[in-house]
Design a protein around this motif. Structure first.
Motif, PDB file in Angstrom:
ATOM      1  N   UNK A  38      -0.340  22.952 -17.842  1.00  0.00           N
ATOM      2  CA  UNK A  38       0.489  23.398 -16.723  1.00  0.00           C
ATOM      3  C   UNK A  38      -0.084  22.926 -15.389  1.00  0.00           C
ATOM      4  N   UNK A  39       0.773  22.341 -14.579  1.00  0.00           N
ATOM      5  CA  UNK A  39       0.377  21.867 -13.262  1.00  0.00           C
ATOM      6  C   UNK A  39       1.054  22.703 -12.174  1.00  0.00           C
ATOM      7  N   UNK A  40       0.400  22.750 -11.029  1.00  0.00           N
ATOM      8  CA  UNK A  40       0.916  23.526  -9.904  1.00  0.00           C
ATOM      9  C   UNK A  40       1.004  22.649  -8.660  1.00  0.00           C
ATOM     10  N   UNK A  41       2.195  22.523  -8.103  1.00  0.00           N
ATOM     11  CA  UNK A  41       2.371  21.786  -6.845  1.00  0.00           C
ATOM     12  C   UNK A  41       3.334  22.557  -5.963  1.00  0.00           C
ATOM     13  N   UNK A  42       2.872  22.908  -4.801  1.00  0.00           N
ATOM     14  CA  UNK A  42       3.728  23.695  -3.914  1.00  0.00           C
ATOM     15  C   UNK A  42       4.662  22.758  -3.164  1.00  0.00           C
ATOM     16  N   UNK A  43       5.675  22.289  -3.865  1.00  0.00           N
ATOM     17  CA  UNK A  43       6.653  21.357  -3.309  1.00  0.00           C
ATOM     18  C   UNK A  43       7.323  21.956  -2.079  1.00  0.00           C
ATOM     19  N   UNK A  44       7.591  21.084  -1.105  1.00  0.00           N
ATOM     20  CA  UNK A  44       8.276  21.557   0.091  1.00  0.00           C
ATOM     21  C   UNK A  44       9.676  22.031  -0.265  1.00  0.00           C
ATOM     22  N   UNK A  45      10.358  21.254  -1.078  1.00  0.00           N
ATOM     23  CA  UNK A  45      11.719  21.630  -1.477  1.00  0.00           C
ATOM     24  C   UNK A  45      11.866  21.531  -2.978  1.00  0.00           C
ATOM     25  N   UNK A  46      11.439  22.574  -3.706  1.00  0.00           N
ATOM     26  CA  UNK A  46      11.665  22.539  -5.155  1.00  0.00           C
ATOM     27  C   UNK A  46      13.177  22.526  -5.359  1.00  0.00           C
ATOM     28  N   UNK A  47      13.651  21.728  -6.304  1.00  0.00           N
ATOM     29  CA  UNK A  47      15.105  21.687  -6.485  1.00  0.00           C
ATOM     30  C   UNK A  47      15.488  21.127  -7.853  1.00  0.00           C
ATOM     31  N   UNK A  48      16.767  21.201  -8.134  1.00  0.00           N
ATOM     32  CA  UNK A  48      17.329  20.623  -9.347  1.00  0.00           C
ATOM     33  C   UNK A  48      16.704  21.210 -10.605  1.00  0.00           C
ATOM     34  N   UNK A  49      16.402  22.503 -10.586  1.00  0.00           N
ATOM     35  CA  UNK A  49      15.893  23.145 -11.792  1.00  0.00           C
ATOM     36  C   UNK A  49      14.570  22.551 -12.204  1.00  0.00           C
ATOM     37  N   UNK A  50      14.506  22.057 -13.444  1.00  0.00           N
ATOM     38  CA  UNK A  50      13.236  21.547 -13.963  1.00  0.00           C
ATOM     39  C   UNK A  50      12.917  20.140 -13.450  1.00  0.00           C
ATOM     40  N   UNK A  51      13.792  19.555 -12.647  1.00  0.00           N
ATOM     41  CA  UNK A  51      13.511  18.191 -12.179  1.00  0.00           C
ATOM     42  C   UNK A  51      12.417  18.169 -11.111  1.00  0.00           C
ATOM     43  N   UNK A  52      12.323  19.204 -10.303  1.00  0.00           N
ATOM     44  CA  UNK A  52      11.239  19.273  -9.317  1.00  0.00           C
ATOM     45  C   UNK A  52      10.793  20.720  -9.159  1.00  0.00           C
ATOM     46  N   UNK A  53       9.690  21.043  -9.836  1.00  0.00           N
ATOM     47  CA  UNK A  53       9.214  22.421  -9.901  1.00  0.00           C
ATOM     48  C   UNK A  53       7.889  22.599  -9.174  1.00  0.00           C
ATOM     49  N   UNK A  54       7.532  23.844  -8.992  1.00  0.00           N
ATOM     50  CA  UNK A  54       6.212  24.149  -8.426  1.00  0.00           C
ATOM     51  C   UNK A  54       5.192  24.413  -9.539  1.00  0.00           C
ATOM     52  N   UNK A  55       5.691  24.841 -10.703  1.00  0.00           N
ATOM     53  CA  UNK A  55       4.830  25.015 -11.879  1.00  0.00           C
ATOM     54  C   UNK A  55       5.527  24.303 -13.020  1.00  0.00           C
ATOM     55  N   UNK A  56       4.841  23.401 -13.693  1.00  0.00           N
ATOM     56  CA  UNK A  56       5.516  22.621 -14.724  1.00  0.00           C
ATOM     57  C   UNK A  56       4.498  22.079 -15.720  1.00  0.00           C
ATOM     58  N   UNK A  57       5.012  21.666 -16.884  1.00  0.00           N
ATOM     59  CA  UNK A  57       4.141  21.110 -17.915  1.00  0.00           C
ATOM     60  C   UNK A  57       4.044  19.608 -17.743  1.00  0.00           C
ATOM     61  N   UNK A  58       2.833  19.105 -17.916  1.00  0.00           N
ATOM     62  CA  UNK A  58       2.631  17.675 -17.787  1.00  0.00           C
ATOM     63  C   UNK A  58       1.699  17.214 -18.891  1.00  0.00           C
ATOM     64  N   UNK A  59       1.932  16.000 -19.344  1.00  0.00           N
ATOM     65  CA  UNK A  59       0.940  15.311 -20.165  1.00  0.00           C
ATOM     66  C   UNK A  59       0.213  14.390 -19.204  1.00  0.00           C
ATOM     67  N   UNK A  60      -1.085  14.594 -19.056  1.00  0.00           N
ATOM     68  CA  UNK A  60      -1.832  13.658 -18.225  1.00  0.00           C
ATOM     69  C   UNK A  60      -2.994  13.100 -19.031  1.00  0.00           C
ATOM     70  N   UNK A  61      -3.150  11.783 -18.952  1.00  0.00           N
ATOM     71  CA  UNK A  61      -4.226  11.099 -19.675  1.00  0.00           C
ATOM     72  C   UNK A  61      -5.065  10.320 -18.670  1.00  0.00           C
ATOM     73  N   UNK A  62      -6.332  10.159 -18.981  1.00  0.00           N
ATOM     74  CA  UNK A  62      -7.260   9.453 -18.098  1.00  0.00           C
ATOM     75  C   UNK A  62      -8.132   8.549 -18.950  1.00  0.00           C
ATOM     76  N   UNK A  63      -8.250   7.295 -18.525  1.00  0.00           N
ATOM     77  CA  UNK A  63      -9.101   6.378 -19.294  1.00  0.00           C
ATOM     78  C   UNK A  63     -10.299   5.949 -18.448  1.00  0.00           C
ATOM     79  N   UNK A  64     -11.405   5.733 -19.140  1.00  0.00           N
ATOM     80  CA  UNK A  64     -12.646   5.290 -18.522  1.00  0.00           C
ATOM     81  C   UNK A  64     -13.118   4.070 -19.282  1.00  0.00           C
TER      82      UNK A  64
END
Lengths: 574, 574
Positions: free
Chosen positions: A137-163
């Motif tokens: 779960x990620x948290x971003x305090x968007x200025x204008x959250x909108x369009x339901x799940x298209x732009x949220x303040x709390x949402x699920x993300x898959x994030x990967x990082x390579x080294x």
């Protein structure tokens, strides 16, 4: 699952605040509910869909060689100071203090945390390359959250990082991720394109692509070529140098009259000027004042062009950029908004290539109600920095093949892949000793997919006027089994039996055993959009059922009870 | 998975701050890393274990009839004001403001959010009962996070909530959850007990049980009977009314001398008094001053008993209770700490049953260096509220069967089940219309399991001096396949072949293909504790492998390559 037990609170009314199609259907279908602006609960059907998406993502990302971890949402603010992003992220970064007064950020992304982890754990090239991912779960305090799940303040993300120890390994991992993303979005049934993108605040020195779902409701504009494979985000899409294209000869060689100030009362906008003066927008030079990291700059583009703020920001290597307000414009130009111009303007002037190629142009006079004509770039004002500062236009030549022309289409960003290089490993001191014993900074990449946004995007592409149309791989259930009347013993018994039989065959079935009118049941079935609908009606006395695919416009087909399971297996591609 | 690719950063040193066994091994074995106090990253092996636990929990909770949801971590503070817990939760509740200044809490639990959701969605008894669950990250700003994953500030929890129209349905759901919890902890290989518990700040009017894993490192004390099934948390365990048990006849009927103040310089503690005066601790009455919701009260227990703060708190229906500090004690009693007594003390006196049963006792005199003897409860001080305010002692009679005697053992709380009743539905207005058309409050239950804590608890019960010993169902991989030397072609080829063969048979294998000394490999293998270890050594030339179960003390067994897969299947119980 039997529907009498299932928590599927469908609605008949569209929620007032829901503009995006996916937002409307997900709320109406009982998949999600809003708790607060940009913050949603996933209800059971929504949770199942998300689990299916998670499974596809996990499968493919693991196949690409990444290992799963789970990193904390609570991140010490010091890490963000170290990376230099504490300020950059601005109000989007949610900050809080613990009971001891120590400051934390709620993770909007995890470059800082993972780089600091790897900095402590890996010291040698022998342990590289390494790719880690999480679904979290990620948290971003968007200025204008909108369009339901298209732009949220709390949402699920898959994030990967390579080294990795070198760029070659990064390229290899990047390509593997790029391929995995294609497979993921294909399995999700999406119409998408990988496009060149701008790195933004996260970016590093390497390349970056965005994966865009083609959708009217998208916030992004994608530019594609009708001849070659070129595709880019409008933010990124390069414009072809107009000095060649436009047919203008360079201005300085031409004999042009001297500048002439003239009265243009209340003519502020390009349209007002062209209408009133009988000229073309391309005869005008637009001068727009920005504040970049606190300092004013003017950006000049041709009157028929629009400014690309991302290009301006990147040219200035600025962190923040915003339009100057009326007061600031007045204090800098001495005039009301609409009358700014480059002549005698004592701030840096960023001049778009299309302007440098103009023989002369009409600009504001830095005096309210006045413009100047015969203004010659380079003669009448000094060009601080010439560059590509504008958005490309549909119909322009492709910057890649130079042959084709450009088209634009709207898109939703599903994911991105970034070559970060050493941006974070330098800031956070993530080094390793290479095979010659020399200490080096790790080369990083990062790879994100918005999981909850993916669910919404599937709906944006798969719906009709009656509701959602779920692709088989994603659907919460594969079959919607609907007896016309549960009061009718023959129907209810046949339904129950088929329900068991299909489940035993590994098919996910929702049995509508509610005591509702058939109209209500069919309306709900269309709304929640399971791929296959089986109706058990009077024809059951003849051993017949009705089967209809949700996506099909054909009427329902009559099929014998004895053949139904095999028929469904074929439709599900099993 | 091949170990050269796996991110398993094992350590040789125990981390300095790790006291709990599970904390030590999880860090040494490369399963977790601390990011900040009480905040951990799950590394790949830890993440796999958690996924196995999640799967078991999800399976059993769904079987018990619950549907999965995912609720937000960001919760509007208003909901917490509505429920009345905004204050009660104190500093444990992490609070923050969004960019618009609106206050949010980071969910430590979800009664508020789910009750508010159901309040909006369900209006009729026809849609009840309903049980929803989630597996989700919780945030609690613990005063003293400790013991690694046993007490964290950010952790994974399974929380379920039931809504029903009557208590009978709640009882049924509660029993189903109770049974599901037994199956979950059995499948996790745990030695555990369900015990009667105290409701605490979350509690309602119904019953509540905790599921306790028996472990030396546990923070809780469990009281059990050696005769009947009674088991309770010490916080909750009722003491048998001592007036009957102790053989004292009620004090008032006895002829007792008048109170007598005497000099007891520096005799503050029970031990100092008994040693110096040659009396029994049970001759003394201990007077302890608490501040309950800001107001002072005195609690009196016999000198050989200890105060049970939970019982005191519940008797007072207080939200907060804490020991009065030295200054407060002095201002209330007029004496230094250690000389408080009930005589002429003008605050409420909560008197334990064992004290009310004393004929007389010695108490502090509310004057530094003085005590009083021949103090008779009820004669020399007024009893505001008599009750059970003490912890039971080992060896006391069982409050349930009255026959057996009590034993105590330490435990770790794995989960809890609560009958909440209408506590939250009243506060948040969650009502439904019953079958007679009358509006009623929903009857709720809640059911939690600490997922990350479960992983740590399994280690507390399954380890030896060399490392962890994972139960098969939970282990990150089932087989650890270790060639003695990857340089030896026969060994490496046999290992690779077996690796493929076992994986194709659906067995999860970790192949130690590292170029390390055998000693290092075996040490790591014991440390990470996979259930079955297969060594490929020189005997491979004779077609033989070595197999050892991690939990077994027996030496490794030689087994033919041709038989190994079948042998492993048997050991894994497949």
């Amino acid at each position: 699952m039997k529907q009498t037990n299932a928590f599927v609170p469908t609605l008949r009314e569209v929620p007032a605040d829901a503009e995006a199609i996916s937002h409307q259907w997900l709320v109406k279908g009982g998949f999600i509910r809003q708790l607060s602006s940009g913050i949603y609960s996933l209800l059971p059907l929504g949770r199942i869909v998300i689990r299916h998406i998670e499974t596809i993502v996990r499968d493919e990302i693991e196949l690409a060689g990444a290992q799963e971890v789970l990193l904390p949402a609570l991140q010490p603010a010091e890490l963000w100071h170290q990376s230099g992003r504490y300020e950059i992220y601005g109000q989007e970064l949610i900050r809080l203090h613990d009971r001891h007064g120590r400051e934390f950020a709620l993770g909007p992304t995890h470059e800082e945390v993972i780089t600091s982890l790897i900095e402590q754990e890996i010291k040698s090239y022998r342990k590289l390359p390494l790719t880690l991912f999480q679904i979290q779960t990620k948290f971003r305090d968007e200025r204008r959250p909108r369009s339901g799940l298209l732009r949220c303040r709390e949402f699920l993300m898959k994030d990967a990082y390579s080294f990795s120890a070198d760029w070659k390994d990064l390229d290899r991992i990047y390509d593997a991720m790029y391929a995995a993303y294609h497979r993921i979005f294909q399995r999700c049934g999406l119409n998408f394109r990988a496009v060149e993108a701008d790195g933004g605040a996260i970016g590093g020195e390497g390349g970056t692509h965005e994966f865009m779902a083609i959708a009217e409701s998208g916030e992004d504009i994608i530019v594609t070529c009708n001849t070659c494979d070129y595709a880019a985000n409008l933010e990124k899409a390069a414009s072809v140098n107009t000095s060649v294209e436009s047919g203008h000869t360079p201005s300085h060689s031409q004999a042009v009259g001297q500048m002439e100030r003239f009265y243009t009362q209340d003519l502020r906008t390009i349209n007002e000027l062209t209408d009133s003066l009988g000229i073309e927008a391309s005869d005008l030079i637009k001068t727009v004042i920005f504040i970049a990291d606190g300092k004013p700059v003017a950006v000049l583009v041709r009157g028929d062009h629009s400014i690309n703020e991302t290009k301006v920001k990147n040219a200035l290597q600025a962190i923040h950029i915003e339009l100057a307000d009326t007061e600031t414009v007045r204090s800098i130009t001495g005039a009301a908004t609409g009358f700014a111009g480059p002549v005698s303007l004592n701030i840096p002037l960023l001049v778009d290539f299309a302007v440098t190629a103009m023989g002369e142009g009409i600009t504001g006079a830095n005096e309210t109600d006045y413009h100047i004509r015969h203004v010659v770039p380079g003669r009448d004002f000094t060009i601080t920095l010439a560059g590509d500062y504008r958005n490309v236009l549909e119909g322009e030549h492709c910057p890649c093949c130079s042959m084709g022309t450009l088209k634009t289409v709207r898109g939703i960003e599903l994911g991105h892949v970034f070559k970060l290089g050493t941006k974070y490993s330098e800031k956070l001191g993530a080094t390793f000793v290479d095979s010659s014993g020399i200490e080096q900074h790790m080369i990083m990449g990062c790879y994100g997919i918005g999981i909850t946004r993916l669910m919404a995007t599937i709906i944006e592409q798969h719906h009709d006027e009656h509701g959602m149309i779920w692709p088989v791989a994603i659907a919460p259930y594969q079959v919607h089994l609907i007896p016309v009347s549960m009061q009718d013993q023959a129907q209810s018994e046949a339904a129950e039996q088929l329900y068991k039989q299909l489940q035993e065959a590994g098919i996910r079935v929702l049995l509508d055993d509610r005591d509702e009118r058939m109209g209500v049941k069919l309306k709900d079935a269309d709304l929640i959009g399971l791929p296959i609908r089986i109706v058990v009606g009077k024809a059951i006395s003849e051993g017949l059922l009705e089967l209809k695919e949700r996506r099909s416009k054909e009427p329902a087909e009559r099929i014998a009870v004895t053949e139904i399971a095999a028929h469904i297996q074929v439709l599900l591609g099993k």
